[in-house]
Design an enzyme around this catalytic site. Structure first.
Site, PDB file in Angstrom:
ATOM      1  N   SER A 268      -1.072  -0.641  -4.833  1.00  0.00           N
ATOM      2  CA  SER A 268      -1.574   0.453  -5.319  1.00  0.00           C
ATOM      3  C   SER A 268      -1.172   1.795  -4.160  1.00  0.00           C
ATOM      4  O   SER A 268      -0.807   1.310  -3.035  1.00  0.00           O
ATOM      5  CB  SER A 268      -3.040   0.345  -5.290  1.00  0.00           C
ATOM      6  OG  SER A 268      -3.738   0.249  -4.142  1.00  0.00           O
TER       7      SER A 268
ATOM      8  N   GLU B  69       0.883  -1.135  -0.055  1.00  0.00           N
ATOM      9  CA  GLU B  69       0.160   0.063   0.151  1.00  0.00           C
ATOM     10  C   GLU B  69       0.673   1.255  -0.131  1.00  0.00           C
ATOM     11  O   GLU B  69       1.806   1.355   0.854  1.00  0.00           O
ATOM     12  CB  GLU B  69      -1.051   0.078   1.359  1.00  0.00           C
ATOM     13  CG  GLU B  69      -2.092  -0.968   1.055  1.00  0.00           C
ATOM     14  CD  GLU B  69      -3.031  -0.530   2.284  1.00  0.00           C
ATOM     15  OE1 GLU B  69      -4.270  -0.977   2.190  1.00  0.00           O
ATOM     16  OE2 GLU B  69      -2.677  -0.043   3.325  1.00  0.00           O
ATOM     17  N   CYS B  70       0.667   2.173  -1.066  1.00  0.00           N
ATOM     18  CA  CYS B  70       1.216   3.403  -1.006  1.00  0.00           C
ATOM     19  C   CYS B  70       3.009   3.297  -1.033  1.00  0.00           C
ATOM     20  O   CYS B  70       3.370   2.817  -1.851  1.00  0.00           O
ATOM     21  CB  CYS B  70       0.776   4.428   0.083  1.00  0.00           C
ATOM     22  SG  CYS B  70       1.007   6.121  -0.292  1.00  0.00           S
ATOM     23  N   GLY B  71       3.445   3.769   0.214  1.00  0.00           N
ATOM     24  CA  GLY B  71       4.867   3.344   0.485  1.00  0.00           C
ATOM     25  C   GLY B  71       5.419   1.958   0.152  1.00  0.00           C
ATOM     26  O   GLY B  71       6.419   1.953  -0.516  1.00  0.00           O
TER      27      GLY B  71
END
Length: 456
Positions: free
Chosen positions: A443, A343-345
């Site tokens: 994502s 997720e993200c990072g």
């Protein structure tokens, strides 16, 4: 009402009605977080058990709450959480003396379109719980006019009660007297006045406050904050203003399917953005969470059946992450046979490369083709729904998830197969679709809950 140091402790029961308050403000930057931490620390010092909450999708403030209160803080969100999930989280306060919820943005601020059951505002949470609002007013540059601001807030929504105000950034005793004079005939209680004190400012960076685990002076800072409110705030009156938690007819929260039975979870200062309610739900479903530190060059436990790389600050540690051979080899080997999700990072770390703020490119894991750039950064912020085009650990293709996106990465390349159709709070599709390759998915989307219509 809570009064006296001999207040009896509550026993844990479902559907509790523990009294609560919401700490809110007319706008961001008014001092909500500092005052919330100060109150949590002072009440804990007095022997109170206080259950902290954070309104909205925030990872950083709850970690500070936990440090101040000595117990986990949970997010409450009217846009992203189903009402049954929201109500179940209120049970975390079953053994507490008081609930204290820190607001997000201005009290009535939210998005234009309703989500799960609201617009994501602090006022939604106050109305749903019945908790009165303590309004933190930044009165720098104001005197009697501050009372007019408070009166407007008190009359804006019939289902939200303003218990009183705390005056912040008061310049002098004379200034405080002038502001109080405006409240004399308003019918609104002034719980106290806080002067300007730069020593109590919490350190910040681009996604908000510096993380609690990175602040070596946090304990002394919390002690100073507790001293401040014990001196300047009427804590007895504040606690007396709390009201019992209002509950809708009880339904059991739907089971949150964990991503695996044994979850290898990246956990250090570069990967720390995990919602406490998700971890609690995974554990409640019988999953084991096995943390490991990429920054310490630790590989995931090979006995696990999924790797979960949460968000955080990999951009601040990209150079070190690029040299972590044991971590990199362990993830790559794991991904040959079992799922890995970021997720993200975590998504950025699974990508091919990351350009830091100085313009230096660092090779990442290369399990996805994502290239991100922080030298020419761009803010992406807001609620999101994600309709999965392919399965991720714990969720099948077609499921709709509710959550948010918050990062400054500019996407240079996103060559993989899209993972999800991601839309903003207004229903407009976004360009950041995430990616999938083999058993690896990721994502920028941070999951909060499953949309009710696709839980079955």
């Amino acid at each position: 009402m809570i009064a006296g140091s001999d207040h009896p402790r509550r026993t844990a029961v479902a559907g509790n009605s523990t009294p609560g308050l919401v700490i809110a403000a007319p706008a961001s930057g008014s001092g909500k977080t500092t005052l919330t931490l100060a109150l949590l620390a002072a009440l804990r010092r007095r022997g109170r058990i206080v259950q902290p909450y954070k309104c909205g999708p925030d990872y950083i403030d709850p970690a500070f709450h936990a440090a101040a209160a000595g117990r986990a803080s949970f997010n409450l969100d009217s846009w992203a959480q189903g009402r049954d999930r929201f109500d179940a989280l209120l049970d975390a306060a079953a053994d507490a003396d008081l609930c204290l919820a820190e607001g997000v943005m201005g009290l009535f601020d939210g998005v234009a379109a309703s989500g799960a059951w609201g617009i994501g505002s602090t006022a939604d949470i106050a109305a749903a719980t019945g908790w009165p609002v303590v309004l933190v007013l930044d009165v720098a540059g104001q005197a009697q006019s501050a009372a007019a601001v408070a009166l407007g807030f008190a009359r804006y929504r019939d289902d939200v009660t303003i218990a009183g105000v705390i005056l912040n950034k008061v310049a002098s005793e004379r200034h405080a007297a002038l502001v109080r004079d405006g409240f004399a005939t308003s019918g609104i209680t002034v719980f106290g006045a806080i002067g300007r004190d730069n020593r109590l400012t919490m350190p910040e960076r681009h996604l908000g406050l510096v993380q609690a685990q990175e602040d070596s002076s946090l304990a002394s800072r919390l002690a100073a904050l507790a001293d401040l409110v014990e001196r300047d705030i009427d804590l007895a009156a504040l606690q007396a203003a709390a009201r019992p938690t209002r509950r809708q007819p009880r339904t059991d929260a739907p089971r949150m399917v964990p991503p695996g039975q044994r979850i290898a979870l990246a956990r250090d200062v570069a990967f720390s953005f995990v919602y406490p309610h998700l971890l609690a739900a995974w554990r409640a479903a019988g999953a084991e969470i096995i943390p490991f530190s990429p920054l310490a060059d630790e590989p995931p436990d090979p006995s696990c059946d999924v790797v979960w790389l949460p968000g955080g600050y990999p951009e601040l540690h990209a150079g070190k992450l690029a040299t972590t051979s044991r971590f990199a080899d362990g993830i790559r080997t794991f991904a040959l046979t079992r799922p890995v999700h970021g997720e993200c990072g975590g998504y950025m770390t699974l990508g091919a490369g990351l350009i830091d703020a100085a313009g230096t490119r660092h090779a990442m894991l290369g399990l996805l083709g994502l290239e991100t750039d922080f030298a020419q950064r761009r803010l992406h912020l807001g609620y999101r729904t994600a309709t999965l085009l392919a399965a991720i650990p714990g969720h099948p293709a077609g499921r709709v998830l509710r959550g948010h996106e918050f990062h400054y990465a500019r996407v240079v390349a996103q060559p993989d197969q899209p993972l999800a159709n991601i839309r903003d709070a207004s229903g407009v599709s976004t360009a950041e679709t995430g990616g999938r390759r083999g058993r690896v998915t990721g994502s920028f989307f941070h999951m909060v809950d499953v949309a009710e219509e696709t839980r079955a």
